[in-house]
Design an enzyme around this catalytic site. Structure first.
Site, mmCIF file in Angstrom:
data_model
loop_
_atom_site.group_PDB
_atom_site.id
_atom_site.type_symbol
_atom_site.label_atom_id
_atom_site.label_comp_id
_atom_site.label_asym_id
_atom_site.label_seq_id
_atom_site.Cartn_x
_atom_site.Cartn_y
_atom_site.Cartn_z
ATOM 1 N N PRO A 61 0.824 -1.214 0.000
ATOM 2 C CA PRO A 61 0.000 0.000 0.000
ATOM 3 C C PRO A 61 0.859 1.265 0.000
ATOM 4 O O PRO A 61 1.846 1.355 0.728
ATOM 5 C CB PRO A 61 -0.793 -0.096 1.300
ATOM 6 C CG PRO A 61 -0.582 -1.459 1.835
ATOM 7 C CD PRO A 61 0.636 -2.019 1.197
ATOM 8 N N HIS A 62 0.474 2.195 -0.855
ATOM 9 C CA HIS A 62 1.124 3.503 -0.907
ATOM 10 C C HIS A 62 0.054 4.489 -1.333
ATOM 11 O O HIS A 62 -1.070 4.099 -1.614
ATOM 12 C CB HIS A 62 2.325 3.486 -1.853
ATOM 13 C CG HIS A 62 2.016 2.954 -3.213
ATOM 14 N ND1 HIS A 62 1.806 1.606 -3.447
ATOM 15 C CD2 HIS A 62 1.851 3.559 -4.411
ATOM 16 C CE1 HIS A 62 1.540 1.435 -4.737
ATOM 17 N NE2 HIS A 62 1.548 2.600 -5.342
ATOM 18 N N SER A 63 0.392 5.741 -1.388
ATOM 19 C CA SER A 63 -0.631 6.768 -1.541
ATOM 20 C C SER A 63 -0.890 7.171 -2.980
ATOM 21 O O SER A 63 -0.097 6.895 -3.882
ATOM 22 C CB SER A 63 -0.190 7.993 -0.740
ATOM 23 O OG SER A 63 -1.167 8.989 -0.805
#
Length: 145
Positions: A61-63
Site C-alpha cells: 500500500p502507498h498513496s
C-alpha cells in the site's frame, strides 16, 4: 532518517481486513514520523482505485499522487500476517508493506521492495521471520541481488 528500522516492523499480526491492515501500516508510518496523518487517507484511496497486491503473498500500500505532500521522510513499514489479509479476488497477503517515498525516492523505494518480494524465497523468509532484525536482513540482502 533510516528508511527501514526495527521500529517499522510489526510481527505476527492477527488476520484483519485489508482496510485495517492498510491503516495499521499507515498509522505506523505516521507514528514513526515519516508521514502526516492525511497520507493514510491517500493509501486507502489508492487501494479503492486499484489493488496494491503485487503477487507472491505481498501487498504494498502507498498513496495517491495528490497525497505525496504529506510525506515528511521516506519510510517503509512491514507488517507480517501469518494467516494473511484478503485483498480480494482470491489474493491473500502475508506481508503488507506500507511505503512512503519523498520526491524521486518514491519509485526507488517501491522498486527495491518489489524486487525483494519478487523472489518467493525472500517472501517466505519474511513471513517466517521471528525478529525485526531478521526482516531487515532479508530486505537488505535482497536489495543486493
Amino acid at each position: 532518517m533510516n528508511t527501514l528500522q526495527e521500529s517499522n516492523i510489526i510481527l505476527n499480526v492477527a488476520s484483519e481486513d485489508k482496510d485495517a491492515a492498510i491503516k495499521r501500516v499507515g498509522n505506523k508510518l505516521v507514528e514513526n514520523g515519516y508521514v502526516e496523518a492525511r497520507y493514510v487517507e491517500g493509501m486507502l484511496a489508492r487501494e479503492e482505485s486499484m489493488t496494491t497486491y503485487i503477487g507472491n503473498g505481498v501487498a504494498i500500500p502507498h498513496s495517491m499522487p495528490e497525497y505525496v505532500q504529506h510525506i515528511l521522510h521516506s519510510g517503509i513499514v512491514i507488517a507480517q500476517y501469518p494467516d494473511g489479509v484478503d485483498f480480494g479476488n482470491g489474493n491473500v497477503a502475508n506481508l503488507v508493506v506500507g511505503i512512503a517515498g519523498k520526491g524521486e525516492e518514491h519509485m526507488e523505494v517501491l522498486s527495491k521492495i518489489a524486487i525483494v518480494c519478487s523472489e518467493q524465497e525472500n517472501v517466505d523468509k519474511l513471513v517466517n521471520a521471528k525478529t525485526a532484525r531478521e526482516v531487515i536482513e532479508v530486505v537488505e540482502q535482497g536489495e543486493d541481488l
